[in-house]
Design a protein around this motif. Sequence first.
Motif, PDB file in Angstrom:
ATOM      1  N   ALA A 186       1.234  -1.386   0.032  1.00  0.00           N
ATOM      2  CA  ALA A 186       0.258   0.115  -0.206  1.00  0.00           C
ATOM      3  C   ALA A 186       1.097   1.446   0.197  1.00  0.00           C
ATOM      4  N   GLN A 187       1.300   1.685  -1.198  1.00  0.00           N
ATOM      5  CA  GLN A 187       1.574   3.379  -0.610  1.00  0.00           C
ATOM      6  C   GLN A 187       1.017   4.063  -1.989  1.00  0.00           C
ATOM      7  N   PRO A 188       1.209   5.928  -1.651  1.00  0.00           N
ATOM      8  CA  PRO A 188       1.335   5.850  -0.182  1.00  0.00           C
ATOM      9  C   PRO A 188       0.459   5.556   1.320  1.00  0.00           C
ATOM     10  N   PHE A 189       1.199   5.514   2.094  1.00  0.00           N
ATOM     11  CA  PHE A 189       0.235   5.035   3.489  1.00  0.00           C
ATOM     12  C   PHE A 189       0.033   5.881   4.786  1.00  0.00           C
ATOM     13  N   PHE A 190      -0.349   6.305   5.064  1.00  0.00           N
ATOM     14  CA  PHE A 190      -0.987   6.639   6.419  1.00  0.00           C
ATOM     15  C   PHE A 190      -0.858   5.983   7.385  1.00  0.00           C
ATOM     16  N   LEU A 191      -0.079   6.341   8.810  1.00  0.00           N
ATOM     17  CA  LEU A 191      -0.748   5.001   9.735  1.00  0.00           C
ATOM     18  C   LEU A 191      -0.396   5.990  10.798  1.00  0.00           C
ATOM     19  N   LEU A 192      -2.059   6.177  12.173  1.00  0.00           N
ATOM     20  CA  LEU A 192      -1.931   6.856  13.065  1.00  0.00           C
ATOM     21  C   LEU A 192      -1.165   5.664  14.377  1.00  0.00           C
ATOM     22  N   ILE A 193      -0.992   5.663  15.043  1.00  0.00           N
ATOM     23  CA  ILE A 193      -0.924   5.486  16.069  1.00  0.00           C
ATOM     24  C   ILE A 193      -1.231   5.688  17.727  1.00  0.00           C
ATOM     25  N   ASP A 194      -2.106   5.225  18.623  1.00  0.00           N
ATOM     26  CA  ASP A 194      -2.474   6.192  19.909  1.00  0.00           C
ATOM     27  C   ASP A 194      -2.649   5.317  21.170  1.00  0.00           C
ATOM     28  N   CYS A 195      -1.494   5.463  21.436  1.00  0.00           N
ATOM     29  CA  CYS A 195      -1.192   4.405  22.792  1.00  0.00           C
ATOM     30  C   CYS A 195      -1.325   4.604  23.952  1.00  0.00           C
ATOM     31  N   PHE A 196      -1.993   4.070  24.606  1.00  0.00           N
ATOM     32  CA  PHE A 196      -3.009   5.286  25.487  1.00  0.00           C
ATOM     33  C   PHE A 196      -1.618   4.684  26.522  1.00  0.00           C
ATOM     34  N   ASP A 197      -0.740   3.925  27.052  1.00  0.00           N
ATOM     35  CA  ASP A 197       0.515   3.994  28.056  1.00  0.00           C
ATOM     36  C   ASP A 197       1.066   5.134  28.195  1.00  0.00           C
ATOM     37  N   PRO A 198       1.821   5.480  28.952  1.00  0.00           N
ATOM     38  CA  PRO A 198       2.335   5.367  30.230  1.00  0.00           C
ATOM     39  C   PRO A 198       0.516   5.888  30.481  1.00  0.00           C
ATOM     40  N   HIS A 199      -0.754   6.312  30.219  1.00  0.00           N
ATOM     41  CA  HIS A 199      -1.429   6.723  30.941  1.00  0.00           C
ATOM     42  C   HIS A 199      -1.904   6.584  32.375  1.00  0.00           C
ATOM     43  N   GLU A 200      -2.658   6.133  33.489  1.00  0.00           N
ATOM     44  CA  GLU A 200      -2.590   5.751  33.958  1.00  0.00           C
ATOM     45  C   GLU A 200      -3.801   5.003  33.950  1.00  0.00           C
ATOM     46  N   ASP A 228       4.957  10.724  51.546  1.00  0.00           N
ATOM     47  CA  ASP A 228       5.816  11.042  50.829  1.00  0.00           C
ATOM     48  C   ASP A 228       6.266   9.467  50.106  1.00  0.00           C
ATOM     49  N   ALA A 229       5.695   8.564  50.720  1.00  0.00           N
ATOM     50  CA  ALA A 229       6.415   7.158  49.983  1.00  0.00           C
ATOM     51  C   ALA A 229       5.044   6.780  49.346  1.00  0.00           C
ATOM     52  N   GLU A 230       3.689   7.171  49.038  1.00  0.00           N
ATOM     53  CA  GLU A 230       3.133   6.959  48.243  1.00  0.00           C
ATOM     54  C   GLU A 230       3.383   7.731  46.887  1.00  0.00           C
ATOM     55  N   LEU A 231       3.746   9.015  46.723  1.00  0.00           N
ATOM     56  CA  LEU A 231       4.098   9.764  46.328  1.00  0.00           C
ATOM     57  C   LEU A 231       5.360   8.862  45.121  1.00  0.00           C
ATOM     58  N   ARG A 232       6.537   8.617  46.035  1.00  0.00           N
ATOM     59  CA  ARG A 232       7.373   8.244  45.752  1.00  0.00           C
ATOM     60  C   ARG A 232       7.054   6.794  44.319  1.00  0.00           C
ATOM     61  N   ASP A 233       5.875   6.096  45.069  1.00  0.00           N
ATOM     62  CA  ASP A 233       5.399   4.659  44.251  1.00  0.00           C
ATOM     63  C   ASP A 233       5.188   4.789  43.497  1.00  0.00           C
ATOM     64  N   VAL A 234       3.800   6.477  43.537  1.00  0.00           N
ATOM     65  CA  VAL A 234       3.899   6.501  41.996  1.00  0.00           C
ATOM     66  C   VAL A 234       4.469   6.531  41.126  1.00  0.00           C
ATOM     67  N   ARG A 235       5.636   7.979  41.646  1.00  0.00           N
ATOM     68  CA  ARG A 235       6.521   7.463  40.030  1.00  0.00           C
ATOM     69  C   ARG A 235       7.449   7.144  39.883  1.00  0.00           C
ATOM     70  N   GLY A 236       7.570   5.886  40.746  1.00  0.00           N
ATOM     71  CA  GLY A 236       7.863   4.453  40.172  1.00  0.00           C
ATOM     72  C   GLY A 236       7.428   3.274  39.600  1.00  0.00           C
ATOM     73  N   LEU A 237       6.079   4.076  39.688  1.00  0.00           N
ATOM     74  CA  LEU A 237       5.559   3.508  38.708  1.00  0.00           C
ATOM     75  C   LEU A 237       5.179   3.475  37.331  1.00  0.00           C
ATOM     76  N   TYR A 238       5.099   4.857  37.508  1.00  0.00           N
ATOM     77  CA  TYR A 238       5.028   5.625  35.526  1.00  0.00           C
ATOM     78  C   TYR A 238       5.752   5.613  35.298  1.00  0.00           C
ATOM     79  N   ALA A 239       7.232   5.488  35.679  1.00  0.00           N
ATOM     80  CA  ALA A 239       8.646   5.352  35.560  1.00  0.00           C
ATOM     81  C   ALA A 239       8.707   4.249  34.597  1.00  0.00           C
ATOM     82  N   GLY A 240       8.285   2.883  35.560  1.00  0.00           N
ATOM     83  CA  GLY A 240       8.918   1.790  34.887  1.00  0.00           C
ATOM     84  C   GLY A 240       7.370   1.792  33.429  1.00  0.00           C
TER      85      GLY A 240
END
Length: 363
Positions: free
Chosen positions: A186-200, A234-246
Amino acid sequence: MNVIVVLIDTLRRDYLSPYGGTRVATPNFQRLADMGTTFDNAYLTSYPCMPARRDLWTGRYEFPWRGWGPLEPGDHALPVVLSAAGVHTGLITDHYHLFEHGSGNYHFGFESWEFIRGQEKDAWRLAAGDVRWPGPEFSKIHRGWRQYWANTAPWRDGLSWRSEEYTFAARTFCAAAEWVDANRDAQPFFLLIDCFDPHEPFDPPEPYRRRYEDHPGEERMLWPIYGPASRYSDAELRDVRGLYAGEVALVDTWLGYFLDRLERLGRLNDTMLIVTTDHGHLFGEHGMIGKPSTVHGDSNLYQEIAAVPFFVYHPDALGGQRRSELVQPVDIYPTVLAAIQGRGVGGQGCLLYTSDAADDLTR
């Protein structure tokens, strides 16, 4: 020239190595920067999720003229314009808001589209009866977890994913790679990839789950409630950031998988690739969690929200460039049209077309 646009939801640029991020290993975002051009002054246009997408689909600024809503009959939607010109168009996404009541017509106009079900509050599997989180009841996570858990439970053993390949980022980029492979003629083509992650929900599999938090608590903050950060320790905020980083690291891995497939298929020789996001997210900065709004007590668009990553790869442009021009997602529309038409995108500058050029390019 073919064009692929990758929209990665809720991607903070300060978590990416091309923008100076050091916490998360993002070798494939760095690879993308080395291949192409990194824009240092990229900012959102409309906000949040669906207004940002309407900018991309129409090449017009939506906010603040209206809020969340569908495409309208008078909109010259990008897939419609391209299909009318003989371009083969496809959409691969796990972003369920594209199909949601009140905004659910964004797949209209694409010749082909694939919707990967189950993200966030997607009303997919029936969340009725004894649908329990296999851990302590969370008093500080979003009430939508019940639907999310019903959607994802078949791919899990307790809190753990059975395999990384079951995650939404993996399934989205695998489906996109299969689309490119299946449509090689298929030439030419346009592909849109809409990836939800890293959204919560911030729900990465192992080994990403614990990689960025040495001492996670028992009640992990998979889906923090928007609003004042004072709700969390503070520990919970660190956990949120760690999970988002993952989550960011997981997306980087599967973006790399997709780049590898493009390379093996020879598509990097005749395809322009644009990678960006709709907005960032707050993890305790400025005393807030989530996306600021008047509903949550703070409507300021801080740098963590408004300054977005923006990468462009063009086979005729030098790699490893950095540009200082102001660019925005609304500029993607005319840039895609120009590239498909073989106009002067690429070369030494790899400059984006601005939204002012959209009318000329659609004629």
